[in-house]
Design an enzyme around this catalytic site. Structure first.
Site, PDB file in Angstrom:
ATOM      1  N   LYS A  35       0.829  -1.196   0.000  1.00  0.00           N
ATOM      2  CA  LYS A  35       0.000   0.000   0.000  1.00  0.00           C
ATOM      3  C   LYS A  35       0.870   1.255   0.000  1.00  0.00           C
ATOM      4  CE  LYS A  35      -4.293   0.670   2.525  1.00  0.00           C
ATOM      5  NZ  LYS A  35      -4.846   0.641   3.866  1.00  0.00           N
ATOM      6  N   THR A  86     -10.741  -0.210  13.648  1.00  0.00           N
ATOM      7  CA  THR A  86     -11.213  -0.794  14.912  1.00  0.00           C
ATOM      8  C   THR A  86     -12.279  -1.826  14.532  1.00  0.00           C
ATOM      9  OG1 THR A  86     -12.802   1.041  15.106  1.00  0.00           O
ATOM     10  CG2 THR A  86     -10.775   1.219  16.378  1.00  0.00           C
ATOM     11  N   CYS A 260     -18.979   1.648   8.694  1.00  0.00           N
ATOM     12  CA  CYS A 260     -19.251   2.377   9.938  1.00  0.00           C
ATOM     13  C   CYS A 260     -20.565   1.994  10.618  1.00  0.00           C
ATOM     14  CB  CYS A 260     -19.235   3.870   9.674  1.00  0.00           C
ATOM     15  SG  CYS A 260     -17.585   4.492   9.388  1.00  0.00           S
TER      16      CYS A 260
HETATM   17  C1  UDX Z   1     -21.076   7.153   7.554  1.00  0.00           C
HETATM   18  C2  UDX Z   1     -21.389   8.520   8.177  1.00  0.00           C
HETATM   19  O1  UDX Z   1     -22.292   9.230   7.334  1.00  0.00           O
HETATM   20  C3  UDX Z   1     -20.111   9.316   8.380  1.00  0.00           C
HETATM   21  O2  UDX Z   1     -20.400  10.535   9.015  1.00  0.00           O
HETATM   22  C4  UDX Z   1     -19.189   8.473   9.271  1.00  0.00           C
HETATM   23  O3  UDX Z   1     -18.029   9.127   9.557  1.00  0.00           O
HETATM   24  C5  UDX Z   1     -18.909   7.141   8.596  1.00  0.00           C
HETATM   25  O4  UDX Z   1     -20.149   6.473   8.367  1.00  0.00           O
HETATM   26  P1  UDX Z   1     -20.562   6.189   5.124  1.00  0.00           P
HETATM   27  O5  UDX Z   1     -20.545   4.849   5.776  1.00  0.00           O
HETATM   28  O6  UDX Z   1     -19.472   6.543   4.187  1.00  0.00           O
HETATM   29  O7  UDX Z   1     -20.567   7.348   6.243  1.00  0.00           O
HETATM   30  O8  UDX Z   1     -21.920   6.299   4.305  1.00  0.00           O
HETATM   31  P2  UDX Z   1     -23.317   7.063   4.400  1.00  0.00           P
HETATM   32  O9  UDX Z   1     -23.432   7.977   3.243  1.00  0.00           O
HETATM   33  O10 UDX Z   1     -23.552   7.628   5.723  1.00  0.00           O
HETATM   34  O11 UDX Z   1     -24.321   5.834   4.135  1.00  0.00           O
HETATM   35  C6  UDX Z   1     -24.318   4.675   4.962  1.00  0.00           C
HETATM   36  C7  UDX Z   1     -25.314   3.656   4.479  1.00  0.00           C
HETATM   37  O12 UDX Z   1     -26.645   4.118   4.699  1.00  0.00           O
HETATM   38  C8  UDX Z   1     -25.235   3.332   2.986  1.00  0.00           C
HETATM   39  O13 UDX Z   1     -25.348   1.931   2.824  1.00  0.00           O
HETATM   40  C9  UDX Z   1     -26.438   4.028   2.385  1.00  0.00           C
HETATM   41  O14 UDX Z   1     -26.933   3.348   1.240  1.00  0.00           O
HETATM   42  C10 UDX Z   1     -27.440   3.946   3.548  1.00  0.00           C
HETATM   43  N1  UDX Z   1     -28.441   5.007   3.503  1.00  0.00           N
HETATM   44  C11 UDX Z   1     -28.076   6.316   3.660  1.00  0.00           C
HETATM   45  C12 UDX Z   1     -29.801   4.685   3.360  1.00  0.00           C
HETATM   46  O15 UDX Z   1     -30.159   3.507   3.218  1.00  0.00           O
HETATM   47  N2  UDX Z   1     -30.724   5.690   3.363  1.00  0.00           N
HETATM   48  C13 UDX Z   1     -30.381   6.995   3.518  1.00  0.00           C
HETATM   49  O16 UDX Z   1     -31.290   7.838   3.521  1.00  0.00           O
HETATM   50  C14 UDX Z   1     -29.014   7.315   3.670  1.00  0.00           C
END
Ligand code: UDX
Length: 443
Positions: A35, A86, A260
């Site tokens: 990496k 983590t 997350c």
């Molecule tokens: C998330 C948090 O938003 C971010 O602040 C944190 O630091 C890391 O976790 P991320 O995992 O990149 O970010 O994606 P995010 O855009 O939040 O979406 C997470 C999941 O929720 C996706 O699978 C998305 O498809 C789903 N989602 C999101 C829904 O099903 N409906 C929604 O309205 C929004």
């Protein structure tokens, strides 16, 4: 300032390139040699819009360096960001082994006073442990202050989120350390919240748990909409206009995935349990989310019966659009269930196919050609709302599929448009559009 970032995953790499862009001297360290070699040559190991441009630019101008050498990484650092993984353990708790290892290395190699800023999502109390480890093993004449600085970057828009985020949280009881970290973020013009260590740790978990709750809540409402003949889009529009509710994170679908939400919700349930509180609401959120991922297969079985030897097109593999990340993606649970049912799967994804290949191997067929993916399929399942998938001409489903049956797990198409075609269309929380596909067998 001389900044070191421990860990070059999504969070570490984005933080590193963005801090270099702000003018700091940044060293990103990681234990994975391949990496680091890739990053040294200016290429990003992850697909994240904007990262590669900033990487190339800041490596070229000598502000950004990559290393596997901990002595070099921590020796001259004034500020060290911990951004290692983590990962979730079997019991749902966060594995803190990498965080602890970094704390030991910092203590071993630090040559100046340092501020250690934790970006990794860690259970409440972990930063105290990091502080203890460093203080036990560091040189007696040097000082180390630990600050919780959780990240809120979304994959796919992490660079934009870094520069234009909603808030920055700085958690520490040491006002001098807080002021130094504040200086780093001041050019960004983002509201800064200074708080204590434990509250900062809790803010991250609470934010992710709340967003996950919004998603599961709207998915429950979508279930009821399906039963009573209402349309979730109308309902979401109606409730989202209430400023107390807001329009965001109310997109019904087959649930949340990624690195997350699934991990952090489980970790918070565990954290609560370990502190004699049963977080029943969050347990239900997780249960609802698990159910959502199983909807496409049960909906497909309702329309075509057994899926044995049926050709299924899976559109979208990443856990959401604009990322190549397939961790905890709904597509993976769907594929697992489809394979159990004996279906034959062809999958399309604009970016995430190579990551999916590493997880799924050759149990499914992969293609970059949407027409090939749809050819002679009995049913198409949409798992990710990529723009490439939303833009598929709807007559492709009629022209190429054996039976134009589409199960849309992300509500990609307007019902009005769908009704102009002879497609049987089943989405989430919206009325089913049924068309007699037998009449439209034109292939
Ligand atoms: C998330 C948090 O938003 C971010 O602040 C944190 O630091 C890391 O976790 P991320 O995992 O990149 O970010 O994606 P995010 O855009 O939040 O979406 C997470 C999941 O929720 C996706 O699978 C998305 O498809 C789903 N989602 C999101 C829904 O099903 N409906 C929604 O309205 C929004």
């Amino acid at each position: 300032m001389n900044i070191t970032i421990a860990g070059t995953g999504y969070v570490g790499l984005v933080t590193g390139v963005c801090l270099a862009e702000l003018g700091h001297q940044v060293i990103c360290s990681d234990i994975q040699e391949e990496k680091i070699a890739m990053l040294q040559s200016g290429r990003s190991p992850i697909y994240e819009p904007g990262v590669e441009d900033l990487l190339e630019k800041n490596v070229a101008c000598g502000r950004l360096h990559f290393t596997t050498n901990s002595q070099y990484a921590y020796g001259n650092a004034e500020i060290i960001f911990i951004a290692v993984g983590t990962p979730e353990q079997q019991d749902g708790t966060a594995n803190l082994a990498y965080v602890r290892e970094v704390a030991h290395s910092i203590a071993q190699f630090m040559k100046n006073d340092v501020i250690v800023c934790t970006k990794s999502t860690v259970p409440v109390g972990t930063n105290d442990q990091i502080s203890e480890i460093i203080h036990r093993h560091k040189p007696a004449n040097l000082h180390a202050e630990v600050v919780a600085n959780p990240e809120f970057l979304r994959e796919g828009s992490a660079v934009v989120d870094f520069f234009y985020g909603d808030r920055i949280v700085i958690g520490t009881d040491c006002s001098k350390a807080a002021a130094i970290i504040e200086q780093i973020y001041l050019p960004l013009d983002i509201p800064i919240i200074k708080t204590d260590l434990k509250s900062a740790e809790m803010i991250k978990y609470a934010a992710n748990a709340f967003l996950a709750t919004k998603i599961s809540f709207i998915n429950e409402i979508a279930m009821i909409c399906e039963k009573v003949g209402a349309n979730i889009e109308e309902v979401t529009n109606g409730i989202g206009k209430d400023q107390r509710i807001g329009p965001y994170f109310l997109q019904a679908g087959i649930g949340y995935g990624g690195s997350c939400f699934p991990k952090d919700t489980k970790a918070l349930v565990q954290l609560a349990g370990n502190n004699q509180h049963s977080f029943d609401l969050l347990k239900a959120v997780i249960e609802v989310n698990n159910r959502q991922a199983s909807l496409p297969v049960s909906k497909a079985k309702e329309v075509i019966g057994s899926l044995k030897s049926k050709k299924v097109t899976l559109l979208g593999l990443s856990f959401k659009p604009n990322t190549d990340d397939v961790r905890q993606a709904a597509s993976l649970s769907i594929i697992k269930e489809l394979l159990k049912e004996g279906a034959i799967i062809t999958a399309f994804d604009p970016i995430a196919m190579s990551n999916a290949l590493q997880v799924l191997g050759n149990t499914i067929e992969y293609t970059q050609d949407i027409r090939h993916a749809l050819l002679h399929a009995d049913v198409a399942i949409i798992a990710t709302e990529w723009e490439e998938i939303k833009q598929i001409p709807l007559d492709f489903f009629e022209l190429y599929m054996k039976k134009p049956i589409v199960i849309d797990g992300r509500n990609c198409y307007s019902l009005k448009e769908i009704r102009k075609h002879r497609i049987t269309y089943i989405s989430i929380g919206r009325p089913i559009v049924t068309n007699d596909y037998k009449k439209s067998e034109t292939y």
